[in-house]
Scaffold this motif. Structure first.
Motif, mmCIF file in Angstrom:
data_model
loop_
_atom_site.group_PDB
_atom_site.id
_atom_site.type_symbol
_atom_site.label_atom_id
_atom_site.label_comp_id
_atom_site.label_asym_id
_atom_site.label_seq_id
_atom_site.Cartn_x
_atom_site.Cartn_y
_atom_site.Cartn_z
ATOM 1 N N LEU A 136 35.705 -16.421 -38.512
ATOM 2 C CA LEU A 136 35.128 -16.244 -37.188
ATOM 3 C C LEU A 136 34.147 -17.356 -36.860
ATOM 4 N N LEU A 137 33.286 -17.702 -37.815
ATOM 5 C CA LEU A 137 32.301 -18.753 -37.565
ATOM 6 C C LEU A 137 32.975 -20.110 -37.391
ATOM 7 N N GLN A 164 24.286 -14.223 -33.877
ATOM 8 C CA GLN A 164 25.741 -14.148 -33.774
ATOM 9 C C GLN A 164 26.371 -13.787 -35.113
ATOM 10 N N GLY A 186 28.481 -10.507 -35.858
ATOM 11 C CA GLY A 186 29.845 -10.733 -36.316
ATOM 12 C C GLY A 186 30.144 -9.996 -37.611
ATOM 13 N N SER A 233 35.851 -20.606 -36.106
ATOM 14 C CA SER A 233 36.495 -20.622 -34.799
ATOM 15 C C SER A 233 35.496 -20.901 -33.678
ATOM 16 N N MET A 234 34.208 -20.723 -33.962
ATOM 17 C CA MET A 234 33.181 -20.963 -32.956
ATOM 18 C C MET A 234 32.865 -22.443 -32.789
ATOM 19 N N ASP A 235 33.404 -23.283 -33.697
ATOM 20 C CA ASP A 235 33.249 -24.735 -33.601
ATOM 21 C C ASP A 235 31.774 -25.125 -33.510
ATOM 22 N N THR A 236 30.980 -24.624 -34.442
ATOM 23 C CA THR A 236 29.569 -24.979 -34.499
ATOM 24 C C THR A 236 29.305 -25.854 -35.710
ATOM 25 N N PHE A 265 22.138 -18.574 -33.536
ATOM 26 C CA PHE A 265 23.334 -18.499 -34.374
ATOM 27 C C PHE A 265 23.200 -17.361 -35.387
#
Length: 281
Positions: free
Chosen positions: A133-134, A108, A112, A136-139, A105
């Motif tokens: 952005l993070l 990423q 990003g 939207s990554m659904d983490t 992560f």
């Protein structure tokens, strides 16, 4: 009544055999742990930049040390890169967690930030877009971060913080301090978060140190004490000096981590700047 024979007393040979077996096991565990540490260090090195950008009057260096528990890989990172408009971008941060997922992560997040920084000149907007952005990554992970943009034409350094520890600065004329600028929440927590921007012109020779909390905070070592130690180390190296070696300075800052009793990984990013000449008012 039946009679029970007592166990045969262990002979010297038996004791030596047992000692040899235990010694072999200990050596095997030590070698395995060393292999884990080396693997963690190699993985982290591959995820961090090998070279940081520099220009006349501004030199940079970074240092990283892994978590003390082998493959408890942390998500600490640092980065530096050229932007399309000729400015320089720098980031440092820490992803929640200590495992391979956190390390991945981290990669990423770092990439990003580079992507969104190329599309915006405002550090606060860079963090805001990175935050969206993070999300939207659904983490389930989040990250603290500081992002800086350096303009070589105006010698201005502008930055924004997302839940990250403040930077520390020192100048050759003996001044030093902690940059307690207002910040926002860590990246990946709340949509639409706003990140205030602070800016300063680097009008004097000196240095700025950014780092992760593994440098300044430990189980029984308050972060305020860690920040003070970094400020002392920075001031001792910078005061009265010109042409400070950023690599030596980064190593000195990282030594503070040894005082905190930390088990987390730790990263340091140092910017050494000379006094600018012939800049417009």
């Amino acid at each position: 009544m039946p009679r029970h024979r007592s166990p045969r007393p262990a002979s010297a040979d038996d004791l030596l055999d047992e000692l040899g077996r235990l010694t072999a096991q200990a050596l095997e565990r030590a070698e395995f742990q060393q292999a884990r540490v080396e693997l963690a260090e190699a993985l982290q090195r591959e995820l961090l930049p090998g070279v940081l950008p520099e220009l006349p009057g501004l030199r940079t260096a970074a240092r990283y040390t892994p978590a003390r528990n082998g493959l408890d890989i942390g998500g600490d990172w640092y980065d530096g890169f050229w932007l399309p408009d000729g400015t320089l971008g720098f980031s440092i941060g820490d992803v929640q967690g200590h495992d391979v997922e956190a390390a991945a992560f981290m990669g990423q997040v770092r990439i990003g930030l580079r992507a969104v920084a190329a599309a915006s000149t405002d550090p606060g907007e860079v963090l805001s877009r990175a935050n969206d952005l993070l999300l939207s990554m659904d983490t389930r992970l989040f990250a603290t971060c500081t992002f800086l943009r350096f303009d070589p034409l105006t010698w201005e350094l502008a930055g924004a913080r997302a839940g990250h520890v403040p930077a520390v600065w020192a100048t050759a004329d003996g001044r030093s301090g902690i940059a307690q600028d207002e910040g926002g929440l860590p990246l990946g927590i709340l949509p639409g978060e706003v990140y205030p921007v602070s800016a300063r012109r680097l009008s004097q020779a000196g240095a700025i140190a950014l780092f992760t909390d593994g440098v300044v905070e430990g189980p029984s070592f308050p972060i305020e004490a860690g920040l003070d130690r970094v400020m002392e180390a920075l001031g001792a190296q910078v005061t009265g000096q010109t042409g400070v070696d950023p690599g030596i300075l980064a190593a000195e800052v990282l030594k503070v981590a040894d005082l905190t009793g930390h088990s987390d990984d730790a990263a340091v990013l140092v910017l050494c700047h000379e006094k600018p000449a012939d800049l417009p008012d």
